[in-house]
Structure formats: structure tokens, C-alpha cells
Write a protein that holds these residues in place. Structure first.
Motif, PDB file in Angstrom:
ATOM      1  N   MET A 134      31.497  45.177  36.747  1.00  0.00           N
ATOM      2  CA  MET A 134      30.938  46.121  36.191  1.00  0.00           C
ATOM      3  C   MET A 134      30.827  47.397  36.564  1.00  0.00           C
ATOM      4  O   MET A 134      31.061  47.709  35.723  1.00  0.00           O
ATOM      5  CB  MET A 134      29.182  45.137  35.874  1.00  0.00           C
ATOM      6  N   LEU A 135      31.053  47.420  37.692  1.00  0.00           N
ATOM      7  CA  LEU A 135      31.463  48.472  38.316  1.00  0.00           C
ATOM      8  C   LEU A 135      32.617  49.537  37.340  1.00  0.00           C
ATOM      9  O   LEU A 135      32.861  50.537  37.055  1.00  0.00           O
ATOM     10  CB  LEU A 135      31.574  48.323  39.669  1.00  0.00           C
ATOM     11  N   MET A 136      33.842  48.329  37.610  1.00  0.00           N
ATOM     12  CA  MET A 136      35.014  48.734  37.264  1.00  0.00           C
ATOM     13  C   MET A 136      35.261  49.073  35.583  1.00  0.00           C
ATOM     14  O   MET A 136      35.965  49.169  35.081  1.00  0.00           O
ATOM     15  CB  MET A 136      35.915  47.708  37.662  1.00  0.00           C
ATOM     16  N   GLY A 223      50.484  35.858  41.064  1.00  0.00           N
ATOM     17  CA  GLY A 223      51.265  36.475  40.384  1.00  0.00           C
ATOM     18  C   GLY A 223      51.661  38.372  40.804  1.00  0.00           C
ATOM     19  O   GLY A 223      52.574  39.011  40.281  1.00  0.00           O
ATOM     20  N   ARG A 224      51.077  39.193  41.417  1.00  0.00           N
ATOM     21  CA  ARG A 224      51.017  40.873  42.260  1.00  0.00           C
ATOM     22  C   ARG A 224      51.350  40.150  44.022  1.00  0.00           C
ATOM     23  O   ARG A 224      50.441  40.140  44.121  1.00  0.00           O
ATOM     24  CB  ARG A 224      50.058  41.270  41.619  1.00  0.00           C
ATOM     25  N   GLU A 341      44.878  48.263  36.943  1.00  0.00           N
ATOM     26  CA  GLU A 341      46.181  46.956  36.980  1.00  0.00           C
ATOM     27  C   GLU A 341      45.536  45.704  36.292  1.00  0.00           C
ATOM     28  O   GLU A 341      46.226  45.296  36.077  1.00  0.00           O
ATOM     29  CB  GLU A 341      46.648  46.768  38.706  1.00  0.00           C
ATOM     30  N   ILE A 342      44.150  45.443  36.928  1.00  0.00           N
ATOM     31  CA  ILE A 342      43.692  44.183  36.736  1.00  0.00           C
ATOM     32  C   ILE A 342      43.036  43.803  34.551  1.00  0.00           C
ATOM     33  O   ILE A 342      42.600  45.151  34.398  1.00  0.00           O
ATOM     34  CB  ILE A 342      43.025  43.752  37.551  1.00  0.00           C
ATOM     35  N   PRO A 343      43.195  43.345  33.835  1.00  0.00           N
ATOM     36  CA  PRO A 343      42.907  43.118  32.442  1.00  0.00           C
ATOM     37  C   PRO A 343      41.595  42.479  32.705  1.00  0.00           C
ATOM     38  O   PRO A 343      40.669  41.930  33.903  1.00  0.00           O
ATOM     39  CB  PRO A 343      43.034  41.385  32.084  1.00  0.00           C
ATOM     40  N   GLU A 414      49.337  44.658  32.352  1.00  0.00           N
ATOM     41  CA  GLU A 414      49.048  43.371  31.626  1.00  0.00           C
ATOM     42  C   GLU A 414      48.380  42.047  32.129  1.00  0.00           C
ATOM     43  O   GLU A 414      47.591  41.233  32.842  1.00  0.00           O
ATOM     44  CB  GLU A 414      50.785  42.921  32.215  1.00  0.00           C
ATOM     45  N   SER A 415      48.288  41.244  30.714  1.00  0.00           N
ATOM     46  CA  SER A 415      47.316  40.193  31.197  1.00  0.00           C
ATOM     47  C   SER A 415      48.107  39.334  32.062  1.00  0.00           C
ATOM     48  O   SER A 415      48.122  38.727  32.353  1.00  0.00           O
ATOM     49  CB  SER A 415      47.232  39.502  29.497  1.00  0.00           C
TER      50      SER A 415
END
Length: 444
Positions: A134-136, A223-224, A341-343, A414-415
Motif C-alpha cells: 500500500m505504501l509503494m 527471476g530478478r 522495478e516491481i509491478p 516489467e511484468s
């Protein structure tokens, strides 16, 4: 003549309604919960418990936190996050209220205190990923780092104040009333969080079930390389630093520094350092987020080394202040990188894997601290803690993405972070040029 409109309460343009509500609610809960940690320990002692019983009650909170974090992250990405937060706050409120009633009206048994504390840990397991997600989602643009820094500065400042106030209230009115205040704080914070607006968050499509959500979050996480490598690093760092400060620190203070008072001063210096670090990050915007944050992880080896010597109280306090400021630089850089970076629809699941990695090894490390001290001695154990921090932090610098991930002015996540994403250097070069044009001014 045009009348001057009345001035409103000052608030930065980037601090929207959700961000302000989240920050205020966090200040309220931290004021209550940091005092409640002290109150819970003294409640156990007042009921006739010993240090082992205090440890059991603390472990009862940690175990469900580890067990339910990943589920909490999946739930927070599936349901409206503010509802998950309110439900968790309600559980915390009820469990702390019941704890307070037991303490105020009779002699609570150890199992009752462990069960109620475990309920609080369960609530935290669902709250933490939802809150971070929620913060992000409440901030955007190049002011995100500054917003996170201010949030964390308010959070840490409230924690310091809450611990000091809680300790004074435990001495003045007893632990039961401090627990009751914490329950009221959770109720008030939950009410504030109920007013969060999620209209800007895209509607989530129904998924394939909880296991499918967990697998999708795992793919995003693994994946990262920069993500899983730093989480792996911090699973070791948090564990050994936690063992050093929770087990060895009080013993060194008792035997070498003069008792609990000097150790409390050192811990207070660490808290003050976190506030100073957050203040610094409100002004400083490092271009290479993860490189700056990782370099600032090395000072976390200093407290263990200072305890191994041991340094006098003033030197230990100075070292703790520096390490507190350094870890806050990392914290702001880290959450800024996640935000970038994160969807959005995967924020909470990734946050849950992050939290899980950070806390999973803590119970093991604290449990092994005593046997390791018996085997090699306290001084060697502390030097070992410092060495582990340095080694795993140096190792993560060999991951290319940790060294090269660059701050962007707009979020483009990126998804799926597959090879195609890594093969496009142009956006990074453009962002580096933009970053060079920005002022380097001093950034939760």
C-alpha cells in the motif's frame, strides 16, 4: 482585489491523502507497539517467569510471522490491501486487549501469554506485506525516495519515543495499562487505514488460487537476480546481527560496560542513527540505488566488532549510530528499487518473500548463539558475526544488477523480468543521462 484563500495545513505536493494516512497510522502504532514489547516482557516477569519464559513468549510471536508471511503476501495482492491491514489491526487490537485484561485482572499463565502473542504475530504476518504494498502504491515519480525516507523517519522516531514512553509507563502504572494503550493504538490506526482510497489501483483479475498466486510471486522474485541475492544476503545479515545484539550485547554490557544502562544508551544511539539516515535520504538521491545501499551494509559489521573488543560506551554508541544511519540508507534505497522495478499487482507478494528472507533465520541464529559461545568463546563468536556480514555483503556486489540498477524518473516495471528485459540497455543509458542532469541533493 481577489481575496487570498485560507492557508491549509502544510503538506508536500507529493504527500497525498493515502500517504498521509499511512504515515499517521504508522506513527500511532509504533508509539504503542514499542512500549508494548517492554510491557510484555515485564508482564511475564511479574507473573513469575524467568528469562527462558520471556524468550518463549518472544518466540511465540516470531514463529507465526515466519509461517504466514508468504500467505499474507498472496492475500494482500488478491484482496484490497487496506482491508487486509484493517483486519490485521483488528486482530492485534483484540489480542493485546485480552492480554491487558489478563494482566490487569489476575495472574496470566505462560500458555495464555504465548497464544495471545502468537495471534499478534499472525496479524503482523498479514499486515506487513499489505502495508508495504500500500505504501509503494501511494507515491509515484521521482519524489518516491523522499516520501519513503520521510515515512521511515516518522516510523523510527515514533519507535524511539514509544520505547522511552513505554518504559516509563511500565514503571509508573504497570505493564497491563501499556498493553491496553497499545490495543487502543491499533484500534485508532485501523480506523484511519479504513479510509484509504484504492480507486487508483487497477482492479485485479481473479487468479488461479492461492498456490498459483504464490508460484507467480516466486517467479517474480527468483527471476530478478538483484532481488533474490540481496534477500539471501540479508537473511544472513539480519540473523547474525540479531544474535549479536539480542544475545551477546546484553552479556557484554553486563560484564564489561556497567550493565543495562550503557546498553540502553547504545541501542538509543542506533535508533537515533536510523532517524539521521532517513533524514539524509530525504536530501540525497543516489543514482545507483542498490550499489549505494549495499555499500552502506558493510557498517553493520561494526557493532559486533565493537562488542568483541569491547569498546567503551561512548565508542559503542558512536558505532551504533553509524550503523543505524547506514542501514537506513540501505532501507530507503531498497524500497525505492522495489517501487521502481516491481509491478504494482505483485508488490505484496514480493514484499512477503523479502520479509520472509529477513526473519526466517533469526530464531535459528539466536538459538545457536549460546552453543557457539560455549564452543569458541564470546569474542570469537562476535568476530565471526562481523566477518559474516562483510563476506556476504562483498559477495552480493558480484551480481551485475546490484552494481548497475539505476534510479529512473518514472516507474517502468516489467511484468516478466526475462532475458529480453536485460538485453535492452538504451533505457538505462537514457536514465543515466537524466540522473547526471539532476542535482545531487540529500532521501522508506
Amino acid at each position: 482585489m481577489t481575496p487570498t484563500p485560507p492557508r491549509r495545513f502544510f503538506r508536500p505536493q507529493w504527500a497525498g491523502r493515502n500517504y498521509s494516512l499511512l504515515t499517521l497510522a504508522t506513527v500511532i502504532t509504533n508509539l504503542g507497539s514499542h512500549g508494548a514489547l517492554i510491557a510484555a516482557a515485564f508482564a511475564v516477569i511479574d507473573a513469575g517467569g524467568d528469562s527462558g519464559d520471556v524468550g518463549l513468549v518472544a518466540a511465540a510471536r516470531t514463529l507465526p510471522l515466519v509461517l504466514f508471511l508468504l500467505i499474507g503476501g498472496a492475500v494482500a495482492d488478491r484482496l484490497p490491501r487496506h482491508r487486509v491491514m484493517v483486519a490485521a489491526n483488528t486482530l492485534n487490537c483484540l489480542s493485546q486487549a485480552a492480554f491487558a485484561v489478563l494482566v490487569l485482572t489476575g495472574d496470566p499463565t505462560l500458555w495464555q501469554m504465548m497464544v495471545l502473542t502468537a495471534l499478534g504475530g499472525t496479524g503482523q504476518a498479514f499486515f506487513a506485506p499489505a502495508s508495504e504494498g500500500m505504501l509503494m502504491s501511494s507515491v509515484s515519480g521521482e519524489q518516491a525516495g523522499r516520501a519513503f525516507a520521510l515515512y521511515r523517519m516518522a516510523m523510527h522516531g515514533a519507535g524511539i519515543g514509544g520505547a522511552a514512553l513505554g518504559g516509563a509507563l511500565v514503571a509508573a502504572v504497570g505493564p497491563g495499562w501499556v498493553l491496553a494503550i497499545d490495543a487502543a493504538a491499533f484500534a485508532l490506526a485501523g480506523a484511519l487505514r479504513a479510509f484509504l482510497d484504492i480507486g487508483h489501483i487497477p482492479r485485479r483479475e481473479p487468479g488461479g488460487g492461492m498456490l498459483s498466486d504464490l508460484r507467480e510471486g516466486w517467479r517474480e522474485f527468483i527471476g530478478r537476480s538483484w532481488l533474490w541475492s540481496i534477500v539471501a544476503q540479508f537473511s544472513v545479515v539480519v540473523a547474525v546481527v540479531g544474535a549479536a545484539e539480542a544475545v551477546y550485547g546484553p552479556l557484554v554490557a553486563r560484564d564489561e560496560l556497567g550493565g543495562a544502562g550503557p546498553w540502553g544508551l547504545a541501542l538509543g544511539a542506533f535508533g537515533a542513527g536510523t532517524v539521521a539516515g532517513a533524514f539524509l535520504m530525504m536530501r540525497w538521491k543516489p543514482r545507483r540505488l542498490l550499489l549505494a545501499g549495499t555499500l552502506c551494509t558493510f557498517p553493520l559489521a561494526l557493532p559486533s566488532a565493537a562488542l568483541a573488543v569491547p569498546l567503551p560506551v561512548t565508542g559503542l554508541a558512536a558505532v551504533m549510530f553509524v550503523s543505524g544511519a547506514a542501514i537506513e540508507v540501505f532501507g530507503v534505497a531498497w524500497i525505492t528499487a522495489l517501487h521502481q522495478e516491481i509491478p504494482e499487482e505483485k508488490f505484496s507478494r514480493v514484499s512477503a518473500y523479502d520479509w520472509f528472507g529477513s526473519v526466517a533465520m533469526v530464531p535459528l541464529a539466536t538459538a545457536l548463539a549460546g552453543p557457539v559461545e560455549t564452543a569458541v568463546g564470546r569474542t570469537s563468536a562476535l568476530w565471526g558475526c562481523a566477518a559474516l556480514v562483510v563476506v556476504v555483503t562483498a559477495a552480493v556486489l558480484f551480481v551485475p544488477e546490484v552494481r548497475t540498477l539505476t534510479r529512473r524518473t518514472t516507474k517502468v516495471a516489467e511484468s516478466s523480468p526475462g532475458p529480453a528485459a536485460a538485453a535492452r540497455p538504451e533505457p538505462v543509458l537514457v536514465q543515466e543521462q537524466l540522473a547526471e542532469k539532476r542535482d545531487v541533493s540529500g532521501t522508506a
